[in-house]
Design a protein around this motif. Structure first.
Motif, PDB file in Angstrom:
ATOM      1  N   MET A   1       0.853  -1.191   0.000  1.00 18.77           N
ATOM      2  CA  MET A   1       0.000   0.000   0.000  1.00 18.77           C
ATOM      3  C   MET A   1       0.887   1.238   0.000  1.00 18.77           C
ATOM      4  O   MET A   1       2.106   1.144   0.028  1.00 18.77           O
ATOM      5  CB  MET A   1      -0.946  -0.030   1.201  1.00 18.77           C
ATOM      6  N   PHE A   2       0.298   2.427  -0.008  1.00 15.77           N
ATOM      7  CA  PHE A   2       1.051   3.655  -0.189  1.00 15.77           C
ATOM      8  C   PHE A   2       0.355   4.802   0.536  1.00 15.77           C
ATOM      9  O   PHE A   2      -0.790   4.682   0.979  1.00 15.77           O
ATOM     10  CB  PHE A   2       1.158   3.981  -1.688  1.00 15.77           C
ATOM     11  N   ARG A   3       1.081   5.899   0.630  1.00 12.00           N
ATOM     12  CA  ARG A   3       0.539   7.132   1.182  1.00 12.00           C
ATOM     13  C   ARG A   3       0.841   8.237   0.190  1.00 12.00           C
ATOM     14  O   ARG A   3       1.986   8.364  -0.287  1.00 12.00           O
ATOM     15  CB  ARG A   3       1.188   7.442   2.537  1.00 12.00           C
ATOM     16  N   PHE A   4      -0.162   9.042  -0.143  1.00  8.57           N
ATOM     17  CA  PHE A   4       0.046  10.129  -1.090  1.00  8.57           C
ATOM     18  C   PHE A   4       0.844  11.254  -0.448  1.00  8.57           C
ATOM     19  O   PHE A   4       0.609  11.616   0.713  1.00  8.57           O
ATOM     20  CB  PHE A   4      -1.301  10.682  -1.574  1.00  8.57           C
ATOM     21  N   ARG A   5       1.787  11.799  -1.193  1.00 12.70           N
ATOM     22  CA  ARG A   5       2.534  12.959  -0.698  1.00 12.70           C
ATOM     23  C   ARG A   5       1.633  14.186  -0.654  1.00 12.70           C
ATOM     24  O   ARG A   5       1.756  15.023   0.245  1.00 12.70           O
ATOM     25  CB  ARG A   5       3.742  13.223  -1.597  1.00 12.70           C
ATOM     26  N   GLN A   6       0.758  14.292  -1.650  1.00 10.24           N
ATOM     27  CA  GLN A   6      -0.187  15.406  -1.698  1.00 10.24           C
ATOM     28  C   GLN A   6      -1.180  15.269  -0.538  1.00 10.24           C
ATOM     29  O   GLN A   6      -1.710  14.198  -0.270  1.00 10.24           O
ATOM     30  CB  GLN A   6      -0.949  15.376  -3.026  1.00 10.24           C
ATOM     31  N   GLU A   7      -1.433  16.374   0.162  1.00  9.36           N
ATOM     32  CA  GLU A   7      -2.427  16.351   1.224  1.00  9.36           C
ATOM     33  C   GLU A   7      -3.778  15.957   0.639  1.00  9.36           C
ATOM     34  O   GLU A   7      -4.196  16.472  -0.394  1.00  9.36           O
ATOM     35  CB  GLU A   7      -2.533  17.727   1.885  1.00  9.36           C
ATOM     36  N   GLN A   8      -4.454  15.035   1.299  1.00  4.90           N
ATOM     37  CA  GLN A   8      -5.729  14.520   0.802  1.00  4.90           C
ATOM     38  C   GLN A   8      -6.888  15.207   1.512  1.00  4.90           C
ATOM     39  O   GLN A   8      -7.035  15.120   2.729  1.00  4.90           O
ATOM     40  CB  GLN A   8      -5.795  13.006   0.999  1.00  4.90           C
ATOM     41  N   LYS A   9      -7.728  15.846   0.713  1.00  7.18           N
ATOM     42  CA  LYS A   9      -8.864  16.574   1.260  1.00  7.18           C
ATOM     43  C   LYS A   9      -9.977  15.615   1.668  1.00  7.18           C
ATOM     44  O   LYS A   9     -10.257  14.636   0.980  1.00  7.18           O
ATOM     45  CB  LYS A   9      -9.399  17.568   0.224  1.00  7.18           C
ATOM     46  N   ILE A  10     -10.592  15.914   2.791  1.00  2.12           N
ATOM     47  CA  ILE A  10     -11.763  15.180   3.251  1.00  2.12           C
ATOM     48  C   ILE A  10     -12.933  16.148   3.247  1.00  2.12           C
ATOM     49  O   ILE A  10     -12.913  17.162   3.941  1.00  2.12           O
ATOM     50  CB  ILE A  10     -11.556  14.606   4.661  1.00  2.12           C
ATOM     51  N   VAL A  11     -13.942  15.859   2.435  1.00  2.00           N
ATOM     52  CA  VAL A  11     -15.122  16.717   2.382  1.00  2.00           C
ATOM     53  C   VAL A  11     -16.193  16.140   3.294  1.00  2.00           C
ATOM     54  O   VAL A  11     -16.282  14.925   3.477  1.00  2.00           O
ATOM     55  CB  VAL A  11     -15.661  16.888   0.948  1.00  2.00           C
ATOM     56  N   ASP A  12     -16.992  17.016   3.861  1.00  2.00           N
ATOM     57  CA  ASP A  12     -18.072  16.615   4.759  1.00  2.00           C
ATOM     58  C   ASP A  12     -19.394  17.057   4.139  1.00  2.00           C
ATOM     59  O   ASP A  12     -19.650  18.256   4.006  1.00  2.00           O
ATOM     60  CB  ASP A  12     -17.881  17.246   6.136  1.00  2.00           C
ATOM     61  N   ILE A  13     -20.198  16.089   3.753  1.00  2.00           N
ATOM     62  CA  ILE A  13     -21.496  16.382   3.152  1.00  2.00           C
ATOM     63  C   ILE A  13     -22.574  15.833   4.077  1.00  2.00           C
ATOM     64  O   ILE A  13     -22.750  14.621   4.192  1.00  2.00           O
ATOM     65  CB  ILE A  13     -21.626  15.764   1.753  1.00  2.00           C
ATOM     66  N   ALA A  14     -23.229  16.735   4.787  1.00  4.61           N
ATOM     67  CA  ALA A  14     -24.294  16.355   5.728  1.00  4.61           C
ATOM     68  C   ALA A  14     -23.826  15.297   6.717  1.00  4.61           C
ATOM     69  O   ALA A  14     -24.552  14.360   7.038  1.00  4.61           O
ATOM     70  CB  ALA A  14     -25.522  15.869   4.961  1.00  4.61           C
ATOM     71  N   GLY A  15     -22.597  15.453   7.183  1.00  3.73           N
ATOM     72  CA  GLY A  15     -22.071  14.544   8.194  1.00  3.73           C
ATOM     73  C   GLY A  15     -21.364  13.322   7.652  1.00  3.73           C
ATOM     74  O   GLY A  15     -20.764  12.558   8.424  1.00  3.73           O
ATOM     75  N   VAL A  16     -21.400  13.119   6.349  1.00 12.00           N
ATOM     76  CA  VAL A  16     -20.705  12.002   5.723  1.00 12.00           C
ATOM     77  C   VAL A  16     -19.370  12.489   5.171  1.00 12.00           C
ATOM     78  O   VAL A  16     -19.328  13.408   4.350  1.00 12.00           O
ATOM     79  CB  VAL A  16     -21.548  11.375   4.590  1.00 12.00           C
ATOM     80  N   LYS A  17     -18.288  11.866   5.640  1.00 10.80           N
ATOM     81  CA  LYS A  17     -16.954  12.282   5.218  1.00 10.80           C
ATOM     82  C   LYS A  17     -16.463  11.403   4.077  1.00 10.80           C
ATOM     83  O   LYS A  17     -16.598  10.179   4.116  1.00 10.80           O
ATOM     84  CB  LYS A  17     -15.989  12.207   6.400  1.00 10.80           C
ATOM     85  N   ILE A  18     -15.874  12.070   3.080  1.00 14.45           N
ATOM     86  CA  ILE A  18     -15.396  11.375   1.881  1.00 14.45           C
ATOM     87  C   ILE A  18     -13.990  11.873   1.558  1.00 14.45           C
ATOM     88  O   ILE A  18     -13.763  13.085   1.469  1.00 14.45           O
ATOM     89  CB  ILE A  18     -16.310  11.628   0.668  1.00 14.45           C
TER      90      ILE A  18
END
Length: 310
Positions: A1-18
């Motif tokens: 597996m891997f980790r992205f160097r770019q910061e990964q955005k987490i969006v919150d839509i009505a309490g659901v995080k993606i």
């Protein structure tokens, strides 16, 4: 597996995080309801349907989400301006989950965007989608609305290669004045979900998996797709389906794991009836990804399947 160097955005839509790094946030799944020829729909234009069965399907998906830890959304498909409002009213009363508003008719999508703004549900609505065919009227409607979430579709009819799809989002390639990501921003979309676009197997379906990795590495935005459309459009599999539907079902549900193993954040898994099969597949994949990501010091969220089912 891997980790992205770019910061990964987490969006919150009505309490659901993606979004997020692989192994961090559980994948979000969306089942489609009121789709063409859905047996619970009596009249697609008038928006009449079997409410008892529709409620049962939505609750079945919610139960699967609660059990596995994979959040859910409802993918609402409509054929008319009348039906889309009825569907939104019904779904929003049955569940608090976010919902995608979708139609092949742009006027229906625009009516949905207008309506959710009018009734105060824009924070739960996801426009599907901003794509190469978006009209000026759609752009203006989104800009004037309260909707701030949308799928941005990477389908480039002139160049379906990875480079062509990335260029469409980045600079418009040769088919749009601006890149679709900039178009989304101009429309007031702050919560962007990238869909690399699934084409049929044998016609570049695998490019969507490659684009998932590239898009997350390049922009750090949540990425996912309706990957079930690949086996759905596979002619060879259609022949097999006639003899044994389970062969098709295995490929249909199995495709979810393909999208998630390449760091996908969400999946539109098709008919909501598939929820009892889709969620375990997603949960299993999420658990394995999280276990593989331990070396990168990625800590799964509290509601992650690895903390629910292991």
């Amino acid at each position: 597996m891997f980790r992205f160097r770019q910061e990964q955005k987490i969006v919150d839509i009505a309490g659901v995080k993606i979004g997020g790094q692989p192994g961090e946030i559980p994948a979000v799944l969306a089942g489609t309801i009121f789709y063409p020829n859905h047996k619970i729909v009596d009249d697609e234009e008038k928006g009449t349907f079997n409410e008892k069965e529709a409620e049962s399907l939505i609750n079945m998906q919610s139960t699967s989400a609660d059990e596995t830890g994979n959040p859910c959304m409802v993918h609402v498909f409509a054929s008319s301006k009348i039906s889309v409002k009825k569907y939104i009213d019904f779904v929003s009363e049955i569940t608090e989950a976010p919902f995608l508003i979708d139609s092949i008719d742009s006027s229906v999508r625009m009516e949905a965007v207008r309506y959710v703004t009018e009734i105060g549900l824009a924070d739960r609505a996801i426009n599907n989608s901003i794509n190469m065919g978006i009209t000026d009227d759609e752009k203006n409607m989104l800009k004037d609305s309260d909707v701030d979430s949308s799928i941005v579709l990477g389908f480039n009819a002139m160049d379906s290669s990875l480079e062509g799809r990335i260029a469409l989002l980045e600079n418009g390639a040769s088919v749009a004045e601006k890149g679709l990501l900039q178009t989304a921003a101009d429309c007031g979309i702050s919560k962007i979900l990238i869909d690399p676009s699934i084409t049929p197997i044998g016609n570049g379906a695998g490019i969507a998996l490659k684009m998932t990795l590239v898009a997350k590495a390049k922009w750090g935005l949540p990425v996912g797709s309706g990957i079930h459309n690949a086996p759905l459009a596979w002619d060879w599999l259609k022949g097999k389906k006639k003899k044994d539907v389970m062969i098709y079902k295995a490929c249909d549900i199995g495709s979810i794991g393909l999208q998630l193993i390449v760091a996908g954040d969400f999946v539109l898994y098709g008919p909501i009836e598939s929820a009892p099969y889709a969620f375990p597949m997603a949960a299993m994949t999420d658990i394995m990804v999280a276990e593989a990501a331990e070396d990168f010091e990625i800590i799964p969220s509290e509601n992650h399947p690895i903390n629910r089912l292991v």
